[in-house]
Design a protein around this motif. Structure first.
Motif, PDB file in Angstrom:
ATOM      1  N   ARG A 122       0.830  -1.216   0.000  1.00  0.00           N
ATOM      2  CA  ARG A 122       0.000   0.000   0.000  1.00  0.00           C
ATOM      3  C   ARG A 122       0.863   1.263   0.000  1.00  0.00           C
ATOM      4  NH1 ARG A 122      -4.408  -1.901   4.574  1.00  0.00           N
ATOM      5  NH2 ARG A 122      -5.689  -3.220   3.217  1.00  0.00           N
ATOM      6  N   LEU A 123       1.935   1.238   0.781  1.00  0.00           N
ATOM      7  CA  LEU A 123       2.840   2.378   0.832  1.00  0.00           C
ATOM      8  C   LEU A 123       3.468   2.627  -0.526  1.00  0.00           C
ATOM      9  CD1 LEU A 123       4.459   4.573   2.300  1.00  0.00           C
ATOM     10  CD2 LEU A 123       6.075   2.786   3.024  1.00  0.00           C
ATOM     11  N   ARG A 124       3.920   1.569  -1.174  1.00  0.00           N
ATOM     12  CA  ARG A 124       4.547   1.718  -2.490  1.00  0.00           C
ATOM     13  C   ARG A 124       3.567   2.307  -3.507  1.00  0.00           C
ATOM     14  NH1 ARG A 124       8.092  -3.797  -2.532  1.00  0.00           N
ATOM     15  NH2 ARG A 124      10.151  -2.818  -2.352  1.00  0.00           N
ATOM     16  N   LYS A 125       2.315   1.874  -3.457  1.00  0.00           N
ATOM     17  CA  LYS A 125       1.311   2.409  -4.390  1.00  0.00           C
ATOM     18  C   LYS A 125       1.119   3.906  -4.185  1.00  0.00           C
ATOM     19  CE  LYS A 125      -1.346  -1.831  -5.218  1.00  0.00           C
ATOM     20  NZ  LYS A 125      -2.636  -2.533  -5.008  1.00  0.00           N
ATOM     21  N   LYS A 126       1.093   4.341  -2.927  1.00  0.00           N
ATOM     22  CA  LYS A 126       0.968   5.769  -2.640  1.00  0.00           C
ATOM     23  C   LYS A 126       2.168   6.543  -3.174  1.00  0.00           C
ATOM     24  CE  LYS A 126      -1.995   5.926   1.469  1.00  0.00           C
ATOM     25  NZ  LYS A 126      -2.113   6.369   2.877  1.00  0.00           N
ATOM     26  N   LEU A 127       3.360   5.988  -2.949  1.00  0.00           N
ATOM     27  CA  LEU A 127       4.578   6.654  -3.407  1.00  0.00           C
ATOM     28  C   LEU A 127       4.627   6.731  -4.925  1.00  0.00           C
ATOM     29  CD1 LEU A 127       7.178   5.022  -0.974  1.00  0.00           C
ATOM     30  CD2 LEU A 127       6.144   7.286  -0.793  1.00  0.00           C
ATOM     31  N   LEU A 157       7.022   8.839  -7.038  1.00  0.00           N
ATOM     32  CA  LEU A 157       8.203   8.294  -6.361  1.00  0.00           C
ATOM     33  C   LEU A 157       8.314   6.799  -6.660  1.00  0.00           C
ATOM     34  CD1 LEU A 157       7.814  10.200  -2.986  1.00  0.00           C
ATOM     35  CD2 LEU A 157       9.756  10.425  -4.547  1.00  0.00           C
ATOM     36  N   THR A 158       8.749   6.483  -7.856  1.00  0.00           N
ATOM     37  CA  THR A 158       8.875   5.085  -8.252  1.00  0.00           C
ATOM     38  C   THR A 158      10.190   4.507  -7.726  1.00  0.00           C
ATOM     39  OG1 THR A 158       9.870   5.764 -10.355  1.00  0.00           O
ATOM     40  CG2 THR A 158       7.494   5.401 -10.330  1.00  0.00           C
TER      41      THR A 158
END
Length: 223
Positions: free
Chosen positions: A198-203, A208-209
């Motif tokens: 979930r954090l990665r999707k937000k980033l 922020l890839t």
């Protein structure tokens, strides 16, 4: 000891302010890289900023706006461009005071001390963690990147805080789960994976890839 960040491209003026600050038991640092003032701000964690208007690459108004996205640290503008328009613009950008050049060093120190007393009588501000232009505000659990403010859940914030605090080092899944346990939430291996996803999707949605890298069988890394 209070820390003062001096954002002034005239090194003669900057060093003179730094030396004067030392006489009053104030620590000071002069910015050298005017392309990335935010990095010095995040690394030094100043209690107050002295900001010139005319700077290389980006002017003081730009940096004041960028800092204000993540911090309420006191900012004093010091500039020879002291007409009413520039003073009003500085205050509208989030400055706390404006001092015209040339100025008396004792007056500058008096203003700095007064502003520090008003700002910190009730405790220190919380630090900002920065990486590649993304600033994690430990005061309100948000991540600021470019013109976006990204809200984080309690777990997402703890994960990102731990990774950014240890940037350049691999953080094990076990250590991250220990941090999440402090939220009084039940955390197992699967829960951590869900939170990381979930954090990665937000980033990524904010641009922020590949901000968080997986080290398979070990943990996660911000490099």
């Amino acid at each position: 000891m209070y820390r003062i960040l001096i954002v002034e491209d005239d090194m003669g003026i900057a060093e003179a302010i730094k030396e004067q600050a030392k006489l009053w038991e104030l620590e000071a640092k002069c910015v050298q890289n005017f392309r990335n003032v935010l990095k010095d701000f995040a690394d030094y964690e100043p209690h107050l900023i002295l900001m010139d208007i005319s700077l290389p690459f980006f002017n003081g108004y730009h940096w004041c706006q960028e800092i204000r996205k993540a911090s309420k640290v006191p900012i004093i503008f010091i500039s020879s461009a002291s007409d009413n328009m520039n003073i009003v613009m500085a205050m509208n950008m989030g400055a706390d005071d404006f001092i015209s050049k040339p100025f008396d060093q004792s007056v500058l120190i008096a203003k700095i001390q007064a502003l520090l007393r008003r700002a910190y009588d009730f405790g220190e501000t919380l630090p900002i963690l920065e990486h590649h232009g993304a600033m994690l505000n430990t005061g309100d659990n948000t991540l600021v990147y470019q013109d976006q403010v990204i809200s984080l859940t309690k777990n997402e914030y703890r994960i990102l805080f731990t990774l950014m605090k240890n940037k350049g080092k691999v953080v094990s899944r076990e250590k991250l789960m220990e941090q999440l346990w402090e939220t009084d939430s039940f955390v197992d291996d699967n829960t951590l994976t869900v939170n990381i996803t979930r954090l990665r999707k937000k980033l990524e949605s904010a641009g922020l890839t590949q901000f968080v890298t997986t080290k398979f069988g070990i943990g996660y890394l911000i490099s």
